[in-house]
Design an enzyme around this catalytic site. Structure first.
Site, PDB file in Angstrom:
ATOM      1  N   ASP A  93     -14.962   3.545  -4.469  1.00 45.97           N
ATOM      2  CA  ASP A  93     -13.794   4.406  -4.321  1.00 45.97           C
ATOM      3  C   ASP A  93     -12.715   3.857  -5.252  1.00 45.97           C
ATOM      4  O   ASP A  93     -12.041   2.879  -4.934  1.00 45.97           O
ATOM      5  CB  ASP A  93     -13.328   4.396  -2.861  1.00 45.97           C
ATOM      6  CG  ASP A  93     -12.064   5.222  -2.655  1.00 45.97           C
ATOM      7  OD1 ASP A  93     -11.417   5.587  -3.657  1.00 45.97           O
ATOM      8  OD2 ASP A  93     -11.729   5.481  -1.488  1.00 45.97           O
ATOM      9  N   PHE A 131      -9.702   2.062   2.858  1.00 47.27           N
ATOM     10  CA  PHE A 131      -9.106   3.394   3.019  1.00 47.27           C
ATOM     11  C   PHE A 131      -9.790   4.370   2.080  1.00 47.27           C
ATOM     12  O   PHE A 131      -9.935   4.104   0.897  1.00 47.27           O
ATOM     13  CB  PHE A 131      -7.602   3.368   2.729  1.00 47.27           C
ATOM     14  CG  PHE A 131      -6.950   4.707   2.989  1.00 47.27           C
ATOM     15  CD1 PHE A 131      -6.677   5.124   4.291  1.00 47.27           C
ATOM     16  CD2 PHE A 131      -6.645   5.571   1.942  1.00 47.27           C
ATOM     17  CE1 PHE A 131      -6.102   6.367   4.539  1.00 47.27           C
ATOM     18  CE2 PHE A 131      -6.064   6.819   2.184  1.00 47.27           C
ATOM     19  CZ  PHE A 131      -5.797   7.211   3.484  1.00 47.27           C
ATOM     20  N   LYS A 174      -5.731  10.236  -7.620  1.00 46.88           N
ATOM     21  CA  LYS A 174      -4.408   9.663  -7.896  1.00 46.88           C
ATOM     22  C   LYS A 174      -4.031   9.722  -9.393  1.00 46.88           C
ATOM     23  O   LYS A 174      -3.623  10.774  -9.863  1.00 46.88           O
ATOM     24  CB  LYS A 174      -4.316   8.247  -7.331  1.00 46.88           C
ATOM     25  CG  LYS A 174      -4.289   8.265  -5.793  1.00 46.88           C
ATOM     26  CD  LYS A 174      -3.715   6.999  -5.168  1.00 46.88           C
ATOM     27  CE  LYS A 174      -3.367   7.195  -3.716  1.00 46.88           C
ATOM     28  NZ  LYS A 174      -4.353   6.702  -2.764  1.00 46.88           N
TER      29      LYS A 174
HETATM   30  C1  LIG Z   1      -5.112   7.405  -1.707  1.00 52.88           C
HETATM   31  C2  LIG Z   1      -6.516   7.030  -1.495  1.00 52.88           C
HETATM   32  C3  LIG Z   1      -7.457   7.959  -1.001  1.00 52.88           C
HETATM   33  C4  LIG Z   1      -7.080   9.327  -0.531  1.00 52.88           C
HETATM   34  O1  LIG Z   1      -6.640  10.149  -1.558  1.00 52.88           O
HETATM   35  P1  LIG Z   1      -5.929  11.544  -1.200  1.00 52.88           P
HETATM   36  O2  LIG Z   1      -5.647  12.146  -2.542  1.00 52.88           O
HETATM   37  O3  LIG Z   1      -4.712  11.211  -0.414  1.00 52.88           O
HETATM   38  O4  LIG Z   1      -6.888  12.336  -0.405  1.00 52.88           O
HETATM   39  C5  LIG Z   1      -8.774   7.552  -0.925  1.00 52.88           C
HETATM   40  N1  LIG Z   1      -9.150   6.326  -1.300  1.00 52.88           N
HETATM   41  C6  LIG Z   1      -8.279   5.412  -1.765  1.00 52.88           C
HETATM   42  C7  LIG Z   1      -8.769   4.068  -2.197  1.00 52.88           C
HETATM   43  C8  LIG Z   1      -6.931   5.727  -1.875  1.00 52.88           C
HETATM   44  O5  LIG Z   1      -6.061   4.806  -2.316  1.00 52.88           O
END
Ligand SMILES: *Cc1c(COP(=O)(O)O)cnc(C)c1O
Length: 401
Positions: free
Chosen positions: A221, A136, A250
């Site tokens: 990521d 994700f 986050k």
């Molecule tokens: C939450 C998340 C995102 C997206 O972040 P947003 O602030 O919602 O755009 C991207 N990558 C990972 C691994 C995430 O957990």
């Protein structure tokens, strides 16, 4: 005006299905709803509130900066952004920082930079981006297409091209599609939304080696794993593998929206003046709060505390499981823990979440079969212990129904 859950259905776009409960205030790891019912927070705003609610260091930073200057745009730079960037550079592999407002935006910047780097250095043919199934990376059209769940990216017309997906923890599946035309491999150094799945040592080191062999950039990521979540400042630090580009969001703002892309000077130079940007990215208010969060988390004692809490939660979940036999696996790192349901309870993670909410503990799911816990990194042991007692009652209710 009556402000309740029914108003959501009346005035909000129906892309979310929020709970009936509307929290109105929080302190540390406790939250209260409109009826003053109290909850212990193991959800942390989806792994965002790394220091709980209303942590004094963050409240002070917000108030102090809020009375100085909120916003300038990138026509000017600002002190909080420069201080935060310097601290992030000093604490990591990176030489350069780009600020955004969310995880998806940080990833969007990373992907655009990788494409531009490949074009500048190698030519047009080198444009393939490889990522992993169940991964994700956010909800912009580029990042959601790179993400590994077609359900999220289908139904919006033609997708950005040259994106392929391999299987996480399956090096052969990457080896089969990577080539000198690969510009970047993007992955989470622990899949969060995809079910709380850690990479094997062979896999993560193998991905690095394949990227090196084919001159592809490795993008981590760390939107969910970064800023202390796994007990390391960034998860890569515990894996013996250093990426070329890393994204953070986050926990970075502890609840204030901010994202960041970190990279080396050599790669960063391809994001020349005018190639990318954001109106709010690096805004002084966000950076001041993030600086306070970063300072607080980047501390040996706090990080060691995350590992202690991990052991405690895993031990208690194992005890609960001995009684009720609901989990097939308990896994994860630091304060990002997943409990996969047994065959008997398959597909019912949401039922566990709802039962827990009723008993006064907020949790998360990661897909239909995995319960996810992402409490504050500094949650008091007493709250952790009491929250797990409440959680046990929720499990008992479902298991004995
Ligand atoms: C939450 C998340 C995102 C997206 O972040 P947003 O602030 O919602 O755009 C991207 N990558 C990972 C691994 C995430 O957990």
């Amino acid at each position: 005006m009556t402000v309740n859950r029914a108003l959501f259905d009346e005035v909000m776009v129906p892309n979310y299905a929020p709970s009936a409960v509307i929290p109105v205030r929080g302190q540390g790891s406790r939250v209260w709803d409109q009826d003053d019912k109290e909850y212990i927070d193991f959800a942390g705003g989806i792994a965002v509130n790394c220091l709980g609610h209303c942590h004094p260091a963050l409240v002070n930073a917000l108030k102090e900066q809020g009375e100085k200057i909120w916003h300038l745009s990138n026509v000017m730079t600002n002190e909080p952004a420069l201080r935060l960037a310097k601290k992030m550079v000093d604490a990591t592999f990176a030489d350069k920082i780009y600020f955004a407002n969310s995880g998806a935006e940080a990833n969007e910047a990373a992907l655009k930079l990788a494409r531009r780097w490949a074009l500048d250095v190698h030519g047009e043919h080198k444009n393939q981006i490889i990522s992993f199934k169940q991964g994700f990376h956010g909800r912009t059209f580029f990042t959601v297409s790179v993400g590994g769940q077609a359900a999220y990216s289908d139904g919006f017309g033609p997708k950005p091209g040259a994106i392929d997906h391999a299987e996480y923890n399956n090096l052969a599946s990457l080896e089969a599609i990577i080539s000198d035309n690969t510009c970047a491999v993007m992955l989470e150094p622990l899949q969060g939304e995809g079910g709380v799945v850690s990479p094997t040592d062979d896999f993560i080191k193998g991905v690095r080696a394949l990227c090196d062999k084919h001159n592809a950039l490795m993008i981590f990521d760390e939107v969910q794993t970064g800023v202390g979540r796994t007990g390391e400042l960034y998860a890569y630090m515990g894996l013996g593998v250093t990426p070329d580009i890393l994204t953070s969001a986050k926990a970075l703002g502890g609840g204030f929206p901010i994202g960041a892309m970190l990279t080396t000077a050599e790669i960063a130079k391809h994001l020349k003046i005018g190639t990318h940007g954001s109106t709010y990215g690096g805004n002084p208010l966000a950076c001041a709060v993030a600086e306070a969060a970063f300072d607080t988390v980047n501390n040996a004692e706090v990080l060691a505390g995350v590992k202690e809490r991990e052991s405690f939660v895993k031990k208690r979940l194992a005890e609960i499981n001995e009684k009720y036999n609901v989990f097939a696996d308990i896994r994860g790192e630091g304060m990002l823990i997943g409990a996969e349901l047994t065959e008997q309870f398959k597909g019912r993670a949401k039922d566990f979440l709802n039962a827990a909410m009723e008993k006064g503990v907020m949790t998360l799911v990661a897909g239909a079969n995995v319960i996810r816990f992402a409490p504050s990194l500094v949650i008091p042991m007493e709250d952790l212990s009491q929250g797990l007692e409440r959680y046990e009652q929720a499990v008992a209710q479902i298991a004995t129904a």
